[in-house]
Scaffold this active site. Sequence first.
Site, PDB file in Angstrom:
ATOM      1  N   ASP A 101       0.854  -1.181   0.000  1.00 47.04           N
ATOM      2  CA  ASP A 101       0.000   0.000   0.000  1.00 47.04           C
ATOM      3  C   ASP A 101       0.899   1.244   0.000  1.00 47.04           C
ATOM      4  O   ASP A 101       1.810   1.343  -0.809  1.00 47.04           O
ATOM      5  CB  ASP A 101      -0.976  -0.061   1.182  1.00 47.04           C
ATOM      6  CG  ASP A 101      -1.998   1.061   1.227  1.00 47.04           C
ATOM      7  OD1 ASP A 101      -3.010   0.979   0.521  1.00 47.04           O
ATOM      8  OD2 ASP A 101      -1.780   2.031   1.978  1.00 47.04           O
ATOM      9  N   HIS A 299      -6.930  -6.347  -1.519  1.00 46.95           N
ATOM     10  CA  HIS A 299      -5.884  -5.344  -1.311  1.00 46.95           C
ATOM     11  C   HIS A 299      -4.885  -5.717  -0.228  1.00 46.95           C
ATOM     12  O   HIS A 299      -3.727  -5.295  -0.283  1.00 46.95           O
ATOM     13  CB  HIS A 299      -6.548  -4.019  -0.954  1.00 46.95           C
ATOM     14  CG  HIS A 299      -5.572  -2.902  -0.741  1.00 46.95           C
ATOM     15  ND1 HIS A 299      -4.729  -2.443  -1.741  1.00 46.95           N
ATOM     16  CD2 HIS A 299      -5.277  -2.156   0.367  1.00 46.95           C
ATOM     17  CE1 HIS A 299      -3.978  -1.456  -1.265  1.00 46.95           C
ATOM     18  NE2 HIS A 299      -4.285  -1.266   0.007  1.00 46.95           N
TER      19      HIS A 299
END
Length: 324
Positions: A101, A299
Site C-alpha cells: 500500500d 488489497h
Amino acid sequence: MSEPTQRIVETNGIRLNVAEQGEGPLVLLCHGFPESWYSWRHQLGALAAAGFHAVAPDMRGYGKSDRPETIEQYTILHLVGDMVGLLDALEAPSAVIVGHDWGAPVAWHAALLRPDRFRAVVGLSVPFRPRANARPTSLMPRTADSQFYQLYFQEPGVAEAELERDPRATVRTMLYAVSGEGTGAGAGISMVPRSAGILQGVEAPAMLPHWLGESDIDVYAGEFERTGFAGGLNWYRNIDRNWELMAPFAGARVNVPALYMAGDRDLVVAFPGMDRLLANLKLFVPQLRETLMLPGCGHWTQQERPDEVNAAIIGFLRSLPDQG
C-alpha cells in the site's frame, strides 16, 4: 519460535517503534493505510525462520512512532529518510525493503534514491509509478456528485472527523470492504459521494473473513483510538508536494532487483491506467524478476495470502547474489 519484540529507535530526527524478529540479513517491512507494523505479523516469523532479520516499523505518524504535527513533515523524502536512518540505527550497511500500500511507494523510492543502501525491493499492491507529467491530484477522477477517495482525504480534519467517530467500525469496514471477499462491498470506497463520507453506503461485514479475527481488529482499532488518523492521512496530503520534490528524478528508473505482487481483486489494480503500467513495468524497473497476481486476493496482500507472500518473498531473497 519466539514472538516479535518491540523497541523504540531514533531515526531521521524522530522515534520509530519497530517490531523485529530473527537474525541475519536485514529485511525492512513498510506498512500502509490504515495499518501498523502488525500487518506484517505473518511475515516476521517466517522471515526469521528463513534466516533473516525482519524489522517492521510503525511508520511515521502511526502506532507508537512519533506523529509530527505539520503536514509538510510527511513527504516521500521524510519517509525514505526514516528508512535510511533506521538502517543506520540498526548498524546495517544495506537491506532489502518490502512495502505494501503506501509502504510500497516508500520502498520503491528508497530503492530509486538510495540503491547503495537498499539492494533489492518488493512491492505489494502498488507498483512503481514513474513521475506523471501533471500534478497528481489534477488527474484524479471526479464528477459533480463524487470524488476519488484521495481527493476526499486532502482537506485536513474532514476525513479525521468521519474515521475517528468509531475507529473500530472504521478499521473493520475498510479492511473487509477492499479484501478479496469484500470486493462488492468496497465498490464505493474508491469514489466518495460529495454529500457523504468514504464509509457511507459501505456495509460492515456480519462476519469477518477467515484471515482476519476480532483480535486483529482489536490491535488496529486500539492504536487508532489512541492516535487518531491524521498521521496516516497526512501522507495523502503530500501527493502533489512529492510530485514537486521528485522533479529532479523524472525519468529515473529503479535499478535494483525487484519483485511485484498483487491480488487480482485489489482495487489498486483496477485504477485507471494501471493495466498499461503493469504491462510495461519492466521499462521502469529493469531488474523486475517477476510480477505475481494472486487469484481471488484483494488489497491486503500479505494478510490475505500470507503463505504465498512469504514463499515469494523468501524465494526472491534467496535468489539475490549477496544476502549479506
